[in-house]
Design a protein around this motif. Structure first.
Motif, PDB file in Angstrom:
ATOM      1  N   PHE A   1       0.850  -1.191   0.000  1.00  0.00           N
ATOM      2  CA  PHE A   1       0.000   0.000   0.000  1.00  0.00           C
ATOM      3  C   PHE A   1       0.885   1.240   0.000  1.00  0.00           C
ATOM      4  O   PHE A   1       1.838   1.334   0.771  1.00  0.00           O
ATOM      5  CB  PHE A   1      -0.913  -0.028   1.238  1.00  0.00           C
ATOM      6  CG  PHE A   1      -1.795   1.170   1.391  1.00  0.00           C
ATOM      7  CD1 PHE A   1      -2.637   1.577   0.376  1.00  0.00           C
ATOM      8  CD2 PHE A   1      -1.792   1.893   2.579  1.00  0.00           C
ATOM      9  CE1 PHE A   1      -3.462   2.685   0.529  1.00  0.00           C
ATOM     10  CE2 PHE A   1      -2.607   3.002   2.745  1.00  0.00           C
ATOM     11  CZ  PHE A   1      -3.451   3.391   1.715  1.00  0.00           C
ATOM     12  N   SER A   2       0.550   2.214  -0.867  1.00  0.00           N
ATOM     13  CA  SER A   2       1.379   3.413  -0.976  1.00  0.00           C
ATOM     14  C   SER A   2       1.403   4.207   0.323  1.00  0.00           C
ATOM     15  O   SER A   2       2.404   4.846   0.662  1.00  0.00           O
ATOM     16  CB  SER A   2       0.901   4.291  -2.135  1.00  0.00           C
ATOM     17  OG  SER A   2      -0.448   4.694  -1.941  1.00  0.00           O
ATOM     18  N   GLY A   3       0.290   4.183   1.075  1.00  0.00           N
ATOM     19  CA  GLY A   3       0.269   4.868   2.363  1.00  0.00           C
ATOM     20  C   GLY A   3       1.297   4.301   3.321  1.00  0.00           C
ATOM     21  O   GLY A   3       1.903   5.038   4.115  1.00  0.00           O
ATOM     22  N   ASP A   4       1.527   2.984   3.243  1.00  0.00           N
ATOM     23  CA  ASP A   4       2.542   2.366   4.097  1.00  0.00           C
ATOM     24  C   ASP A   4       3.955   2.718   3.623  1.00  0.00           C
ATOM     25  O   ASP A   4       4.871   2.816   4.439  1.00  0.00           O
ATOM     26  CB  ASP A   4       2.364   0.851   4.117  1.00  0.00           C
ATOM     27  CG  ASP A   4       1.136   0.422   4.901  1.00  0.00           C
ATOM     28  OD1 ASP A   4       0.699   1.195   5.771  1.00  0.00           O
ATOM     29  OD2 ASP A   4       0.606  -0.666   4.634  1.00  0.00           O
TER      30      ASP A   4
ATOM     31  N   GLU B   1       4.726   5.567   2.438  1.00  0.00           N
ATOM     32  CA  GLU B   1       4.915   6.891   3.029  1.00  0.00           C
ATOM     33  C   GLU B   1       5.332   6.775   4.491  1.00  0.00           C
ATOM     34  O   GLU B   1       6.222   7.511   4.952  1.00  0.00           O
ATOM     35  CB  GLU B   1       3.612   7.693   2.919  1.00  0.00           C
ATOM     36  CG  GLU B   1       3.196   8.023   1.491  1.00  0.00           C
ATOM     37  CD  GLU B   1       1.866   8.762   1.434  1.00  0.00           C
ATOM     38  OE1 GLU B   1       1.623   9.597   2.321  1.00  0.00           O
ATOM     39  OE2 GLU B   1       1.066   8.494   0.514  1.00  0.00           O
ATOM     40  N   LYS B   2       4.727   5.847   5.227  1.00  0.00           N
ATOM     41  CA  LYS B   2       5.080   5.660   6.634  1.00  0.00           C
ATOM     42  C   LYS B   2       6.513   5.162   6.787  1.00  0.00           C
ATOM     43  O   LYS B   2       7.246   5.597   7.690  1.00  0.00           O
ATOM     44  CB  LYS B   2       4.114   4.665   7.289  1.00  0.00           C
ATOM     45  CG  LYS B   2       2.706   5.195   7.475  1.00  0.00           C
ATOM     46  CD  LYS B   2       1.812   4.148   8.120  1.00  0.00           C
ATOM     47  CE  LYS B   2       0.387   4.651   8.276  1.00  0.00           C
ATOM     48  NZ  LYS B   2      -0.510   3.612   8.861  1.00  0.00           N
TER      49      LYS B   2
ATOM     50  N   SER C   1       8.621   8.147   6.290  1.00  0.00           N
ATOM     51  CA  SER C   1       8.442   9.118   7.371  1.00  0.00           C
ATOM     52  C   SER C   1       9.096   8.658   8.665  1.00  0.00           C
ATOM     53  O   SER C   1       9.688   9.470   9.404  1.00  0.00           O
ATOM     54  CB  SER C   1       6.941   9.363   7.616  1.00  0.00           C
ATOM     55  OG  SER C   1       6.320   9.880   6.465  1.00  0.00           O
TER      56      SER C   1
ATOM     57  N   ALA D   1       2.146  11.992  -3.510  1.00  0.00           N
ATOM     58  CA  ALA D   1       2.389  11.578  -2.128  1.00  0.00           C
ATOM     59  C   ALA D   1       3.597  12.301  -1.557  1.00  0.00           C
ATOM     60  O   ALA D   1       3.600  12.735  -0.398  1.00  0.00           O
ATOM     61  CB  ALA D   1       2.593  10.067  -2.061  1.00  0.00           C
TER      62      ALA D   1
ATOM     63  N   ARG E   1       2.671  15.864  -0.639  1.00  0.00           N
ATOM     64  CA  ARG E   1       1.947  15.942   0.635  1.00  0.00           C
ATOM     65  C   ARG E   1       2.907  15.815   1.823  1.00  0.00           C
ATOM     66  O   ARG E   1       2.809  16.575   2.798  1.00  0.00           O
ATOM     67  CB  ARG E   1       0.887  14.840   0.713  1.00  0.00           C
ATOM     68  CG  ARG E   1      -0.282  15.022  -0.223  1.00  0.00           C
ATOM     69  CD  ARG E   1      -1.442  14.110   0.167  1.00  0.00           C
ATOM     70  NE  ARG E   1      -1.048  12.706   0.251  1.00  0.00           N
ATOM     71  CZ  ARG E   1      -1.055  11.870  -0.768  1.00  0.00           C
ATOM     72  NH1 ARG E   1      -1.415  12.295  -1.972  1.00  0.00           N
ATOM     73  NH2 ARG E   1      -0.710  10.605  -0.612  1.00  0.00           N
TER      74      ARG E   1
END
Length: 359
Positions: free
Chosen positions: A224-227, A229-230, A233, A246, A249
């Protein structure tokens, strides 16, 4: 019988006839009102959407004005591509649960091959003429309306010599600092074909690509792209495959992060808009796609999500060009894929990936 009796009888008959006429008139008027009401009732258009920010954007920025202009009601079918495909297959091409399907091309190409979609007529979708040629499907059977270019993201505070090409990921200095997508994410599937293309000149040499990717071990994987990012980060990786919106953001949130469009080209997350074959409101479905391709709506998407405009009439202002690095003529740098072939090989590729990279 006297004449007075005749007069009273005539009066009673006339009163009865008048009452019957009044009742019939009221019934007729009621039918006309019902028919008029039916004609004026808004028609319903069912379109797919992801949840979260996409759903919120549609509900606040797109649907109200579209409903007002076309006197209709838009129903969002919020979910995921695999669920939409399952429901469409269960219903069949002639009785689809959706009028417009917005999804990634890896799914859209499969649904298109199974006969679920129809081409977009240029007279019904006039904004097609202003869509970049790279984003128009063959015979205009669907159109890519939302674009998120994928390149290499890196932590600027931890990577002193940023990569400039895909082959740079194999540099010893990046060993153990890399994040990739699993094969279940379309970006992971595209990365395998990308490696094949970069190293052999042909996207179909999967076995060669997998051998090259093995040389990148150890690396973090996410589906998942959100992961992804995590992972960046939280400092679990220094370099990751990520889309430019992404990265924009994250940068605005204060993360020290950069993004590179590799010299060999970028690939993309994309949303392909399609009209279903069995839709009973095709005119509204065409209008919905055309509406989302309008310059003013494309600009809304751009400013909200940092997406690359599909409509070439939309200019990326100077203050957004660092957040939207792929636009205009730079769209030519996006590599596209043989999705029909990828879908045919998906099961085999997934098995090979899992054997080599899933423990």
């Amino acid at each position: 019988m006297t004449w007075r009796h005749h007069i009273r009888r005539i009066k009673r008959v006339l009163a009865l006839m008048l009452a019957i006429s009044f009742i019939l008139l009221q019934v007729g008027c009621g039918k006309q009102q019902d028919q008029a009401g039916q004609q004026q009732a808004p028609r319903k258009l069912v379109v797919t959407s992801y949840g979260g920010a996409y759903e919120e954007f549609f509900r606040s920025e797109v649907i109200p004005s579209f409903e007002k202009e076309y006197n209709c009601k838009v129903e969002l079918a919020v979910g995921l591509a695999k669920d939409w495909l399952a429901k469409m297959r269960a219903a069949g091409p002639d009785n689809p649960p959706y009028d417009v399907v917005m999804t990634n091309e890896i799914w859209a190409s499969q649904e298109r091959a199974e006969g679920f979609f129809v081409p977009l007529p240029s007279d019904k979708v006039p904004n097609l003429k202003d869509v970049h040629p790279l984003l128009r499907n063959k015979d205009d059977n669907g159109v890519l309306g939302i674009i998120q270019p994928i390149g290499i993201a890196y932590r600027t505070d931890r990577v002193k010599n940023p990569p400039t090409s895909w082959k740079d990921l194999w540099k010893p200095e990046y060993k153990g600092k890399l994040g990739l997508y699993t094969i279940t994410n379309s970006a992971g599937m595209m990365f395998v074909t990308l490696v094949s293309k970069v190293f052999t000149g042909d996207e179909h040499n999967i076995d060669v690509a997998l051998e090259e990717i093995k040389k990148l071990k150890p690396f973090k994987q996410t589906d998942f792209s959100g992961d992804m990012e995590k992972l960046l980060s939280q400092g679990e990786i220094d370099i990751g495959i990520l889309d430019s919106p992404a990265v924009a953001r994250l940068r605005h949130q204060g993360l020290p992060i950069g993004w590179v469009a590799p010299t060999e080209g970028v690939y993309m997350f994309e949303q392909d808009f399609n009209v279903t074959k069995g839709s009973k409101v095709k005119d509204l479905a065409y209008a919905w796609i055309d509406y989302n391709l309008r310059p003013e709506v494309q600009e809304k998407w751009m400013r909200k999500f940092y997406t690359t405009p599909a409509n070439v009439k939309v200019s990326v202002p100077p203050e957004l060009q660092s957040d939207i690095p792929i636009y205009g003529d730079k769209l030519q740098s996006i590599i596209t894929w043989d999705w029909k072939w990828i879908n045919q090989e998906k099961q085999s590729l997934t098995e090979k990936w899992n054997k080599e990279f899933t423990r």
